[in-house]
Design a protein around this motif. Structure first.
Motif, PDB file in Angstrom:
ATOM      1  N   THR A  28     -37.983  19.748-127.219  1.00 23.01           N
ATOM      2  CA  THR A  28     -39.237  19.205-126.706  1.00 23.01           C
ATOM      3  C   THR A  28     -40.181  18.893-127.857  1.00 23.01           C
ATOM      4  O   THR A  28     -40.250  19.635-128.831  1.00 23.01           O
ATOM      5  CB  THR A  28     -39.921  20.207-125.753  1.00 23.01           C
ATOM      6  OG1 THR A  28     -39.974  21.478-126.394  1.00 23.01           O
ATOM      7  CG2 THR A  28     -39.173  20.322-124.440  1.00 23.01           C
ATOM      8  N   ALA A  29     -40.889  17.776-127.721  1.00 22.54           N
ATOM      9  CA  ALA A  29     -41.879  17.399-128.726  1.00 22.54           C
ATOM     10  C   ALA A  29     -43.180  18.142-128.455  1.00 22.54           C
ATOM     11  O   ALA A  29     -43.611  18.253-127.306  1.00 22.54           O
ATOM     12  CB  ALA A  29     -42.100  15.892-128.695  1.00 22.54           C
ATOM     13  N   LEU A  30     -43.796  18.683-129.513  1.00 26.02           N
ATOM     14  CA  LEU A  30     -45.087  19.358-129.366  1.00 26.02           C
ATOM     15  C   LEU A  30     -46.190  18.315-129.164  1.00 26.02           C
ATOM     16  O   LEU A  30     -46.135  17.227-129.750  1.00 26.02           O
ATOM     17  CB  LEU A  30     -45.394  20.200-130.608  1.00 26.02           C
ATOM     18  CG  LEU A  30     -44.834  21.628-130.651  1.00 26.02           C
ATOM     19  CD1 LEU A  30     -43.320  21.640-130.576  1.00 26.02           C
ATOM     20  CD2 LEU A  30     -45.289  22.339-131.915  1.00 26.02           C
ATOM     21  N   ILE A 249     -40.108  18.429-138.111  1.00 26.96           N
ATOM     22  CA  ILE A 249     -40.933  17.212-138.161  1.00 26.96           C
ATOM     23  C   ILE A 249     -40.001  16.056-138.505  1.00 26.96           C
ATOM     24  O   ILE A 249     -39.322  16.084-139.542  1.00 26.96           O
ATOM     25  CB  ILE A 249     -42.030  17.343-139.243  1.00 26.96           C
ATOM     26  CG1 ILE A 249     -42.879  18.607-139.018  1.00 26.96           C
ATOM     27  CG2 ILE A 249     -42.897  16.083-139.270  1.00 26.96           C
ATOM     28  CD1 ILE A 249     -43.861  18.914-140.162  1.00 26.96           C
ATOM     29  N   ASN A 250     -39.921  15.056-137.628  1.00 30.06           N
ATOM     30  CA  ASN A 250     -38.985  13.964-137.915  1.00 30.06           C
ATOM     31  C   ASN A 250     -39.675  12.781-138.590  1.00 30.06           C
ATOM     32  O   ASN A 250     -40.877  12.814-138.872  1.00 30.06           O
ATOM     33  CB  ASN A 250     -38.185  13.572-136.660  1.00 30.06           C
ATOM     34  CG  ASN A 250     -38.971  12.781-135.637  1.00 30.06           C
ATOM     35  OD1 ASN A 250     -40.132  12.410-135.878  1.00 30.06           O
ATOM     36  ND2 ASN A 250     -38.352  12.508-134.495  1.00 30.06           N
ATOM     37  N   ASP A 251     -38.870  11.754-138.873  1.00 28.37           N
ATOM     38  CA  ASP A 251     -39.385  10.620-139.652  1.00 28.37           C
ATOM     39  C   ASP A 251     -40.520   9.881-138.949  1.00 28.37           C
ATOM     40  O   ASP A 251     -41.302   9.193-139.589  1.00 28.37           O
ATOM     41  CB  ASP A 251     -38.243   9.640-139.982  1.00 28.37           C
ATOM     42  CG  ASP A 251     -37.336  10.205-141.065  1.00 28.37           C
ATOM     43  OD1 ASP A 251     -37.810  11.034-141.867  1.00 28.37           O
ATOM     44  OD2 ASP A 251     -36.151   9.832-141.101  1.00 28.37           O
ATOM     45  N   SER A 252     -40.599  10.034-137.602  1.00 28.05           N
ATOM     46  CA  SER A 252     -41.710   9.415-136.871  1.00 28.05           C
ATOM     47  C   SER A 252     -42.948  10.296-136.888  1.00 28.05           C
ATOM     48  O   SER A 252     -43.967   9.925-136.322  1.00 28.05           O
ATOM     49  CB  SER A 252     -41.321   9.163-135.409  1.00 28.05           C
ATOM     50  OG  SER A 252     -40.016   8.691-135.298  1.00 28.05           O
ATOM     51  N   GLY A 253     -42.837  11.495-137.479  1.00 25.71           N
ATOM     52  CA  GLY A 253     -43.982  12.414-137.514  1.00 25.71           C
ATOM     53  C   GLY A 253     -44.086  13.292-136.285  1.00 25.71           C
ATOM     54  O   GLY A 253     -45.044  14.047-136.143  1.00 25.71           O
ATOM     55  N   ALA A 254     -43.090  13.210-135.381  1.00 26.97           N
ATOM     56  CA  ALA A 254     -43.093  14.096-134.204  1.00 26.97           C
ATOM     57  C   ALA A 254     -42.663  15.494-134.625  1.00 26.97           C
ATOM     58  O   ALA A 254     -41.839  15.645-135.526  1.00 26.97           O
ATOM     59  CB  ALA A 254     -42.137  13.558-133.143  1.00 26.97           C
ATOM     60  N   TRP A 255     -43.263  16.516-133.976  1.00 29.84           N
ATOM     61  CA  TRP A 255     -42.857  17.915-134.195  1.00 29.84           C
ATOM     62  C   TRP A 255     -41.992  18.313-133.008  1.00 29.84           C
ATOM     63  O   TRP A 255     -42.501  18.432-131.891  1.00 29.84           O
ATOM     64  CB  TRP A 255     -44.070  18.841-134.287  1.00 29.84           C
ATOM     65  CG  TRP A 255     -44.895  18.694-135.528  1.00 29.84           C
ATOM     66  CD1 TRP A 255     -45.230  17.543-136.166  1.00 29.84           C
ATOM     67  CD2 TRP A 255     -45.502  19.760-136.285  1.00 29.84           C
ATOM     68  NE1 TRP A 255     -45.999  17.823-137.275  1.00 29.84           N
ATOM     69  CE2 TRP A 255     -46.187  19.169-137.374  1.00 29.84           C
ATOM     70  CE3 TRP A 255     -45.532  21.146-136.153  1.00 29.84           C
ATOM     71  CZ2 TRP A 255     -46.898  19.925-138.320  1.00 29.84           C
ATOM     72  CZ3 TRP A 255     -46.239  21.903-137.079  1.00 29.84           C
ATOM     73  CH2 TRP A 255     -46.904  21.297-138.155  1.00 29.84           C
ATOM     74  N   ASN A 256     -40.700  18.519-133.257  1.00 30.20           N
ATOM     75  CA  ASN A 256     -39.774  18.847-132.180  1.00 30.20           C
ATOM     76  C   ASN A 256     -39.386  20.322-132.238  1.00 30.20           C
ATOM     77  O   ASN A 256     -38.967  20.819-133.286  1.00 30.20           O
ATOM     78  CB  ASN A 256     -38.513  17.979-132.291  1.00 30.20           C
ATOM     79  CG  ASN A 256     -38.791  16.525-131.929  1.00 30.20           C
ATOM     80  OD1 ASN A 256     -39.392  16.254-130.894  1.00 30.20           O
ATOM     81  ND2 ASN A 256     -38.378  15.593-132.771  1.00 30.20           N
ATOM     82  N   ALA A 257     -39.559  21.022-131.105  1.00 30.96           N
ATOM     83  CA  ALA A 257     -39.143  22.432-131.012  1.00 30.96           C
ATOM     84  C   ALA A 257     -37.644  22.456-130.742  1.00 30.96           C
ATOM     85  O   ALA A 257     -37.167  21.866-129.768  1.00 30.96           O
ATOM     86  CB  ALA A 257     -39.904  23.129-129.889  1.00 30.96           C
ATOM     87  N   THR A 266     -29.598  15.899-134.164  1.00 34.16           N
ATOM     88  CA  THR A 266     -30.182  15.117-135.254  1.00 34.16           C
ATOM     89  C   THR A 266     -31.708  15.162-135.226  1.00 34.16           C
ATOM     90  O   THR A 266     -32.360  14.703-136.156  1.00 34.16           O
ATOM     91  CB  THR A 266     -29.734  13.642-135.197  1.00 34.16           C
ATOM     92  OG1 THR A 266     -30.028  13.132-133.892  1.00 34.16           O
ATOM     93  CG2 THR A 266     -28.251  13.513-135.477  1.00 34.16           C
ATOM     94  N   LEU A 267     -32.301  15.744-134.159  1.00 31.49           N
ATOM     95  CA  LEU A 267     -33.754  15.939-134.119  1.00 31.49           C
ATOM     96  C   LEU A 267     -34.162  17.228-134.835  1.00 31.49           C
ATOM     97  O   LEU A 267     -35.350  17.541-134.929  1.00 31.49           O
ATOM     98  CB  LEU A 267     -34.251  15.979-132.668  1.00 31.49           C
ATOM     99  CG  LEU A 267     -34.235  14.656-131.893  1.00 31.49           C
ATOM    100  CD1 LEU A 267     -34.595  14.883-130.435  1.00 31.49           C
ATOM    101  CD2 LEU A 267     -35.163  13.623-132.527  1.00 31.49           C
ATOM    102  N   CYS A 268     -33.167  18.003-135.350  1.00 26.18           N
ATOM    103  CA  CYS A 268     -33.435  19.284-136.007  1.00 26.18           C
ATOM    104  C   CYS A 268     -32.821  19.249-137.418  1.00 26.18           C
ATOM    105  O   CYS A 268     -31.955  18.424-137.700  1.00 26.18           O
ATOM    106  CB  CYS A 268     -32.841  20.426-135.183  1.00 26.18           C
ATOM    107  SG  CYS A 268     -33.414  20.368-133.453  1.00 26.18           S
TER     108      CYS A 268
HETATM  109  C1  LIG Z   1     -38.796  11.776-133.340  1.00 22.03           C
HETATM  110  O1  LIG Z   1     -38.984  12.627-132.221  1.00 22.03           O
HETATM  111  C2  LIG Z   1     -39.555  11.978-131.105  1.00 22.03           C
HETATM  112  C3  LIG Z   1     -39.876  13.033-130.060  1.00 22.03           C
HETATM  113  O2  LIG Z   1     -38.780  13.860-129.782  1.00 22.03           O
HETATM  114  C4  LIG Z   1     -38.573  10.903-130.604  1.00 22.03           C
HETATM  115  O3  LIG Z   1     -39.130  10.240-129.506  1.00 22.03           O
HETATM  116  C5  LIG Z   1     -38.321   9.917-131.749  1.00 22.03           C
HETATM  117  O4  LIG Z   1     -37.332   8.997-131.354  1.00 22.03           O
HETATM  118  C6  LIG Z   1     -37.837  10.650-132.990  1.00 22.03           C
HETATM  119  N1  LIG Z   1     -37.754   9.701-134.092  1.00 22.03           N
HETATM  120  C7  LIG Z   1     -36.725   9.681-134.924  1.00 22.03           C
HETATM  121  C8  LIG Z   1     -36.793   8.691-136.045  1.00 22.03           C
HETATM  122  O5  LIG Z   1     -35.761  10.437-134.805  1.00 22.03           O
END
Ligand SMILES: *[C@@H]1O[C@H](CO)[C@@H](O)[C@H](O)[C@H]1NC(C)=O
Length: 299
Positions: A28-30, A249-257, A266-268
């Motif tokens: 989940t995204a914070l 923290i991914n390349d889009s700047g989202a913080w994913n738990a 790949t989100l971690c």
């Molecule tokens: C970053 O995480 C967000 C939220 O989970 C997701 O929507 C987005 O696609 C992700 N971006 C990348 C580049 O992985």
């Protein structure tokens, strides 16, 4: 009928439990509000880089000014053979803060790629009563041991001075590794308080038994920035594991738990940085929601 519903109930609870056991809970995204909750702790971790005289006087520049209500109690280390540390109380967060200095990407990469630092048991005087199956990186354990009793005494003083019921341990890089060991060590010696650790760019510190234990000794959150290499080292093939509580923290700047341990999504970190060749050491210092970890202390 009664029997059938018991089975149904058992299956239902299994269905709830199984995904977490398998680490397949949703990532989940914070929210922005949830991300901002970490900011004061991020500044406390960054202030860990500042010299003990400046953290004891709480005049270490930007990283101190960000938490103006802090009550420093003790500090130490020489930044050379012993990492800096400080302990004090934050009344608005209602917690004791324990912060440990980190190190730069080149030095921490030397720590986590040096095969001389094998997994080994923890010192039974500092860590009484732990199972002998619990093992940690011998280099990180030696660093934590250097300050352990001073930090414990400072935490005890702070708890009694402020009537504290919570202890929060922060750190970045090597300071995160020392902090995770503190989050196992301190609860063995203190009762009547709860513990959490908020760690940045945490390397793998121990084996699976250690990671399991640390995940329950306190509430761990370890925040990893983008393609930082440090969180994927030392490798799992060497027997090292992370506790639960990763936020990536991914390349889009989202913080994913990221639920579970060493989540392969790949989100971690573990999934995003599958080999050291995908890693980027310049991501190690941040920014973590705008806060850079080093080089922000007064000269
Ligand atoms: C970053 O995480 C967000 C939220 O989970 C997701 O929507 C987005 O696609 C992700 N971006 C990348 C580049 O992985």
């Amino acid at each position: 009928m009664a029997r059938l519903s018991a089975v149904v109930l058992a299956l239902a609870s299994l269905a709830n439990a199984a995904p977490s056991l398998l680490g397949r809970q949703a990532i989940t995204a914070l929210s922005t509000t949830q991300i901002d909750v970490f900011t004061p702790y991020t500044y406390y971790a960054a202030a860990g880089y500042c010299a003990p005289a400046t953290t004891l006087a709480w005049d270490c520049g930007t990283n101190c000014e960000a938490n103006p209500g802090f009550h420093p109690v003790a500090s130490g280390g020489d930044g050379d053979s012993t990492q800096f540390w400080f302990v004090g109380y934050d009344a608005s967060l209602a917690t004791v803060i324990v912060s440990h200095q980190g190190t730069n990407p080149t030095q921490i990469l030397a720590w986590v790629t040096d095969a001389d630092f094998a997994l080994g048991p923890l010192d039974s005087t500092l860590f009484p009563g732990l199972s002998s199956s619990i093992e940690a990186h011998s280099g990180f354990a030696a660093e934590q041991a250097k300050t352990a009793t001073d930090v414990l005494a400072a935490v005890q003083t702070t708890i009694s001075q402020f009537g504290a019921t919570k202890v929060t341990i922060v750190g970045h890089s090597l300071g995160a590794a020392i902090g995770l060991l503190d989050s196992v060590y301190l609860p063995l010696h203190l009762s009547g308080v709860t513990f959490q650790s908020i760690l940045y760019g945490l390397p793998r510190v121990g084996n699976l038994a250690f990671a399991d234990y640390a995940s329950t000794s306190n509430t761990v959150t370890h925040i990893n920035n983008k393609e930082d290499l440090v969180p994927i080292l030392p490798g799992m093939f060497l027997g090292f594991h992370h506790p639960t509580g990763e936020v990536h923290i991914n390349d889009s700047g989202a913080w994913n738990a990221c639920p579970g341990m060493d989540n392969p999504s790949t989100l971690c970190s573990t999934g995003d940085v599958p080999t050291i060749f995908e890693g980027d050491e310049s991501d190690h210092d941040g920014p973590y929601n705008g806060v850079e970890m080093s080089s922000t202390c007064p000269a």
